[in-house]
Design a protein around this motif. Structure first.
Motif, short mmCIF file in Angstrom:
data_model
loop_
_atom_site.label_atom_id
_atom_site.label_comp_id
_atom_site.label_asym_id
_atom_site.label_seq_id
_atom_site.Cartn_x
_atom_site.Cartn_y
_atom_site.Cartn_z
N GLU A 99 13.08 -0.49 -4.00
CA GLU A 99 11.53 0.21 -4.63
C GLU A 99 11.51 -0.35 -5.88
OE1 GLU A 99 7.16 1.28 -3.77
OE2 GLU A 99 8.69 2.81 -2.55
N ASP A 100 12.67 1.00 -6.15
CA ASP A 100 12.89 0.99 -7.94
C ASP A 100 13.14 -0.18 -8.55
OD1 ASP A 100 12.71 2.61 -10.38
OD2 ASP A 100 15.17 2.28 -9.81
N PHE A 101 14.20 -0.73 -8.02
CA PHE A 101 14.81 -1.70 -8.61
C PHE A 101 14.36 -3.11 -8.66
CE2 PHE A 101 17.15 -5.36 -7.20
CZ PHE A 101 18.47 -5.52 -8.73
N TYR A 102 13.11 -3.22 -8.17
CA TYR A 102 12.82 -4.59 -7.97
C TYR A 102 11.35 -4.47 -8.21
CZ TYR A 102 14.74 -6.31 -3.04
OH TYR A 102 15.41 -6.19 -2.18
N SER A 103 10.44 -3.20 -8.80
CA SER A 103 9.69 -2.62 -9.82
C SER A 103 10.14 -3.39 -11.19
CB SER A 103 9.21 -1.49 -9.32
OG SER A 103 10.23 -0.13 -9.68
N ARG A 104 11.27 -3.02 -11.29
CA ARG A 104 11.43 -2.32 -12.32
C ARG A 104 12.64 -3.93 -12.93
NH1 ARG A 104 15.51 2.48 -13.25
NH2 ARG A 104 15.39 1.75 -15.01
N THR A 105 12.54 -4.55 -11.92
CA THR A 105 13.57 -6.27 -12.10
C THR A 105 12.49 -6.97 -12.28
OG1 THR A 105 14.15 -6.63 -9.79
CG2 THR A 105 15.42 -5.21 -11.24
N LEU A 106 11.00 -6.95 -11.47
CA LEU A 106 10.27 -7.64 -11.89
C LEU A 106 10.85 -9.21 -10.66
CD1 LEU A 106 8.98 -8.77 -15.29
CD2 LEU A 106 8.47 -6.77 -13.40
N PHE A 107 11.27 -8.57 -9.57
CA PHE A 107 12.23 -9.04 -8.97
C PHE A 107 11.28 -9.76 -7.73
CE2 PHE A 107 16.63 -9.00 -9.78
CZ PHE A 107 16.42 -10.10 -10.62
N ILE A 108 11.26 -10.21 -6.88
CA ILE A 108 10.21 -11.12 -5.52
C ILE A 108 11.66 -9.93 -4.24
CG2 ILE A 108 9.58 -12.06 -3.48
CD1 ILE A 108 9.22 -14.46 -6.07
N PRO A 109 10.47 -9.45 -3.70
CA PRO A 109 11.77 -8.58 -2.58
C PRO A 109 11.93 -8.90 -1.43
CG PRO A 109 8.94 -7.25 -2.43
CD PRO A 109 9.48 -8.51 -3.61
N GLY A 110 12.94 -8.86 -0.95
CA GLY A 110 13.81 -9.98 0.16
C GLY A 110 13.78 -8.04 0.86
N HIS A 111 13.10 -7.08 1.16
CA HIS A 111 13.25 -5.85 2.22
C HIS A 111 11.27 -6.17 2.70
CE1 HIS A 111 12.04 -2.02 3.32
NE2 HIS A 111 13.57 -1.62 3.74
N VAL A 112 11.93 -6.35 4.05
CA VAL A 112 10.56 -6.87 5.07
C VAL A 112 9.49 -5.90 4.75
CG1 VAL A 112 9.82 -7.17 7.57
CG2 VAL A 112 11.40 -8.48 6.15
N GLY A 113 9.70 -4.87 5.16
CA GLY A 113 8.89 -3.28 4.73
C GLY A 113 8.43 -3.53 3.04
N LEU A 114 9.02 -3.22 2.85
CA LEU A 114 7.83 -3.87 1.65
C LEU A 114 8.11 -5.30 1.17
CD1 LEU A 114 11.52 -2.30 -1.66
CD2 LEU A 114 9.09 -1.26 -0.47
N SER A 115 7.80 -6.14 1.03
CA SER A 115 7.10 -7.46 0.88
C SER A 115 5.61 -6.09 1.78
CB SER A 115 7.38 -8.48 1.89
OG SER A 115 8.91 -8.53 1.06
N ALA A 116 5.61 -5.74 3.43
CA ALA A 116 4.54 -5.09 3.40
C ALA A 116 3.53 -4.93 2.74
CB ALA A 116 4.20 -5.46 5.09
N LYS A 117 4.62 -3.98 2.35
CA LYS A 117 3.84 -2.99 1.51
C LYS A 117 3.26 -3.16 -0.29
CE LYS A 117 5.27 2.14 -0.05
NZ LYS A 117 6.38 3.00 -1.01
N GLY A 118 3.95 -4.43 -0.54
CA GLY A 118 3.67 -4.64 -1.90
C GLY A 118 4.15 -3.97 -2.78
#
Length: 426
Positions: A327-346
């Protein structure tokens, strides 16, 4: 052995020396970066090392070309790293470590990375867990919206064709004396989305590779025509040979390009390097007779089976893939997540840049519009062979080394021969 160790400790104490330190495992991670992700990963590695003092991690940040061209050679020679970030997901699968025997919770990986795990497996393998997606990506164009506004040219609306966009960017370039109306990454993957939009199927009815069809020919002809009439610059694609990659992010960032066909991974880099110097605007994928699609994709962190420390490698991979760290990685790099749980969570992306926020929304829409053919091609384990054959031979036609008809024949030969070699283990 125990007696010798005790003796050494006693001797060290008598001589006033420090006690012998415990052996430390050293792991090597090969990594390329599109923006700031190497910095984020470096911080996470520091935290991992603090929690695991017996493991030292070396992060080798290399050019993307080294991942595509150099890493396969190293792996074939048995000299690869322990972990790497790769984009040839299935093409390198024979080198991957199945981490299942070492994972603390294999169910977490299946639950959150399950849709993408098959991309990292060899044909016939339905169970291995070899890595995780550092991001999901989708290809699509960016435009310099500021140039359109300065030229007084309206941007084509959603549903516009590639020909519509070519006419518009040429008009902007003529009015403002911009050297490159349209640029596209020199990559078979980047070409594939527009080709599928033109009707290319890439596979026959039996699911076997069949790159050259009427849709593919339409896209190849457009690329040759655009290079010949100045819509695209021969200096970009012509500066490298074979299947070598050539991006145009620097030229776009310097406002020398009106429209740049690339992908969602550029968002963080453009936020950092362009900032608000001009409005860099993601736009919908242009259409063809077939559809209006980009290509899915992404990069994965994978472990390699030649490692001498599979348990420690898995421990590091589990740390990277932990939900809080991703979550820290995606939020800072502005990458579309490749993690099902985080994709659903946003993801609460850490940016105030309106261009970045707009681009993230546009590319999220792109994912929902991806053609089934594009997903089939991305999941095919030998897609790199198809991509490389297409871009190298079409480029030879662009620079005048052969005709397009000759290029089509060579593409078919290359694909048939190289896939057969890979299936033989060559």
């Amino acid at each position: 052995m125990e007696r010798n160790l005790k003796a050494a400790l006693v001797a060290s104490a008598l001589l006033g020396a420090a006690p012998l330190a415990a052996a430390q495992v050293e792991l090597r991670v090969m990594y390329y970066t599109d923006g700031i992700e190497d910095q984020v990963l470096g911080e996470q590695i520091s935290r991992f090392e603090a929690e695991n003092p017996g493991i030292k991690v070396a992060l080798d940040v290399v050019a993307y070309k080294q991942i595509v061209e150099g890493l396969p050679v190293q792996l074939a020679a048995g000299e690869g790293p322990d972990i790497a970030r790769v984009t040839d997901l299935g093409g390198l699968a024979k080198y991957y470590l199945d981490m299942r025997p070492y994972l603390e919770d294999a169910g977490y990986w299946v639950e959150n990375f399950g849709p993408f795990l098959p991309w990292l497996r060899q044909e016939g393998d339905t169970e291995s867990v070899c890595g995780y997606m550092t991001q999901m990506t989708v290809t699509g164009p960016f435009v310099n919206k500021t140039l359109f506004e300065q030229a007084g040219v309206a941007m084509p609306a959603k549903g516009a064709t590639w020909e519509d966009w070519a006419a518009a960017v040429n008009e902007v370039a003529r009015k403002l004396d911009i050297p490159i109306p349209l640029a596209m990454d020199r990559s078979g993957h980047r070409m594939a989305g527009p080709a599928i939009s033109q009707g290319a199927a890439y596979f026959d009815a039996a699911g076997e590779p069949a790159v050259v069809d009427e849709g593919f020919k339409r896209m190849a002809q457009l690329l040759v025509d655009w290079h010949n009439d100045g819509t695209m610059s021969k200096e970009l694609w012509g500066s490298v040979s074979g299947s070598s990659y050539r991006g145009a992010n620097e030229e776009f960032g310097n406002a020398q390009v009106v429209m740049y066909m690339s992908g969602s991974w550029q968002i963080a880099q453009f936020s950092e390097q362009i900032g608000d110097d001009f409005d860099w605007w993601a736009v919908p994928n242009p259409c063809g007779p077939g559809t209006c699609t980009g290509m899915p994709g992404g990069a994965a962190m994978v472990a390699f089976k030649d490692t001498e420390h599979p348990a420690e490698v898995t421990k590091l991979m589990e740390f990277f893939a932990r939900e809080d760290n991703l979550e820290d990685f995606y939020s800072r790099t502005l990458f579309i997540p490749g993690h099902v749980g985080l994709s659903a969570k946003g993801i609460d992306f850490q940016t105030d840049n309106p261009n970045a926020k707009h681009a993230l929304g546009v590319f999220a829409e792109h994912i929902g519009e991806i053609s089934p053919t594009a997903f089939q091609l991305q999941g095919y384990p030998f897609n790199r062979v198809m991509f490389n054959a297409a871009i190298s031979r079409v480029n030879q036609a662009i620079v005048g080394e052969m005709s397009l008809d000759e290029a089509y024949g060579r593409i078919e030969q290359d694909v048939e021969q190289q896939i057969a070699e890979k299936k033989r283990g060559g």
